[in-house]
Design an enzyme around this catalytic site. Structure first.
Site, mmCIF file in Angstrom:
data_model
loop_
_atom_site.group_PDB
_atom_site.id
_atom_site.type_symbol
_atom_site.label_atom_id
_atom_site.label_comp_id
_atom_site.label_asym_id
_atom_site.label_seq_id
_atom_site.Cartn_x
_atom_site.Cartn_y
_atom_site.Cartn_z
ATOM 1 N N ASP A 237 -31.989 -21.700 3.353
ATOM 2 C CA ASP A 237 -32.460 -23.085 3.394
ATOM 3 C C ASP A 237 -32.287 -23.661 4.797
ATOM 4 O OD1 ASP A 237 -33.541 -25.452 2.394
ATOM 5 O OD2 ASP A 237 -31.569 -26.268 1.925
ATOM 6 N N HIS B 282 -25.308 -29.248 1.247
ATOM 7 C CA HIS B 282 -25.408 -28.944 -0.186
ATOM 8 C C HIS B 282 -24.111 -29.346 -0.888
ATOM 9 C CE1 HIS B 282 -28.434 -25.574 1.022
ATOM 10 N NE2 HIS B 282 -29.016 -26.753 0.953
ATOM 11 N N MET C 216 -24.794 -20.047 2.807
ATOM 12 C CA MET C 216 -25.444 -18.904 2.198
ATOM 13 C C MET C 216 -26.928 -19.176 2.010
ATOM 14 S SD MET C 216 -25.377 -15.883 0.932
ATOM 15 C CE MET C 216 -23.663 -15.431 0.657
ATOM 16 N N SER D 15 -24.300 -25.607 4.357
ATOM 17 C CA SER D 15 -23.960 -25.339 2.960
ATOM 18 C C SER D 15 -22.510 -24.863 2.889
ATOM 19 C CB SER D 15 -24.932 -24.323 2.359
ATOM 20 O OG SER D 15 -24.736 -24.220 0.966
ATOM 21 N N THR D 16 -22.251 -23.652 2.372
ATOM 22 C CA THR D 16 -20.882 -23.171 2.184
ATOM 23 C C THR D 16 -20.101 -23.206 3.504
ATOM 24 O OG1 THR D 16 -21.745 -21.661 0.510
ATOM 25 C CG2 THR D 16 -19.478 -21.300 1.252
#
Length: 342
Positions: free
Chosen positions: A284, A187, A281, A161-162
């Protein structure tokens, strides 16, 4: 706990005021200044020392990307880019931005306010926790690896993600065409995943594309789940690995979800898989990685020292899902080492 000090850099006065009004409604946010171009932004950074900056890519006098390139070495701070549908956003991430949001192409004020509240605000809060020192850290490459075990029954699954766009790039650039088929969930808003896949395809030795239902998962190829409202799963049809991308509700707040992909890899590939969870973050992918490990797969988590946000890998590690915790530069080598023992 003091509020997050935010600097807004946006040339549209209407959109800028909307950002100020709506971000200021959250008690955790303090908009300390606004700027219409990079020169005003530089002065505001020196005067107000913001915790996070939101940055439009298209700005007068100097582009947001050029500003990032000049800014980050001297005044590193978390930056969330607000971008229209353009691959320039990946140049911004490469230049040091933490994350981005897709600028809504709507004139409806309610939709704009929802975008600010449900997307931009979340990204700002995540960015405030990011380790800026890890965004542009020089990555020392490990010795090039080669696969000694041949076969089409192996799978590599990656979730991030991030900070993940650059982390994934750093890992897969070290993969050769002998690597087993790779499936990825990063993501990202709809539309951007196709551009990201094309960008990686140009930069890597392996072939990369945005996944479509029915795509075969082949050695030397990587499929990236499309952003939007579809989850990607690994399936096996007539003995051949394929992916299916189907609509479904958000899982852990995300669609596509890393957990959904990893769960399908655990069921379909079992012990013939390597799972990798990278910077991001939230949690998931953690439970899915645990399912993979319990099914006999080998698992890798990015370590805290090289994560932009040590969220997803930490949750996975705390659950016992991570067998090998590695710095970013060592993940490709560890992947080959595990595959060669399978």
């Amino acid at each position: 706990m003091r509020p997050i000090k935010v600097l807004i850099v946006e040339d549209s006065i209407v959109f800028r005021e909307l950002l100020v009004q709506n971000l200021s409604k959250d008690p955790a946010i303090q908009v300390v200044a606004t700027a219409k171009d990079p020169f005003e932004a530089r002065d505001a950074i020196l005067a107000h020392k913001p915790d996070v900056m939101t940055l439009d890519v298209e700005l007068p006098r100097m582009s947001g990307i050029e500003f990032l390139k000049k800014l980050m070495p001297q005044y590193p701070l978390p930056v969330v880019v607000i971008s229209s549908l353009s691959d320039k956003v990946f140049d911004a991430l490469k230049a040091g931005a933490v994350d981005f949001v897709a600028k809504p192409a709507v004139s409806n004020r309610k939709q704009l306010e929802d975008f600010i509240k449900n997307e931009l605000l979340v990204k700002i809060k995540i960015a405030s926790t990011a380790k800026i020192s890890n965004i542009k850290k020089v990555v020392m490459k490990e010795q090039e690896q080669h696969l000694s075990v041949k076969g089409n029954n192996l799978i590599v699954a990656i979730g991030a993600s991030t900070g993940g766009t650059e982390a994934i790039c750093d890992v897969v650039k070290d993969f050769g065409t002998d690597i087993p088929g790779i499936v990825v969930v990063q993501h990202m808003p709809p539309g951007f995943t196709a551009m990201y896949a094309r960008r990686l395809n140009e930069q890597c030795r392996i072939s990369v594309k945005e996944a479509e239902t029915g795509d075969r998962v082949l050695p030397g190829h990587m499929l990236i789940a499309p952003g939007g409202d579809r989850h990607m799963r690994l399936v096996k049809v007539n003995g051949v690995y394929q992916v299916e991308c189907k609509s479904g509700p958000r899982v852990n707040g995300h669609c596509p979800s890393v957990d959904v992909l990893f769960d399908s890899v655990a069921k379909t590939a079992g012990s013939n898989a390597v799972g990798i969870i990278l910077t991001g973050m939230g949690g998931d992918g953690a439970k899915g990685l645990l399912a993979m490990r319990r099914a006999g797969a080998r698992t890798i988590g990015q370590d805290e020292s090289t994560c932009v946000v040590y969220g997803m890998p930490k949750v996975a590690y705390d659950l016992g899902a991570v067998q090998h915790q590695e710095k970013l530069s060592a993940i490709a080598g560890r992947t080959y080492a595990l595959l060669n023992k399978m």
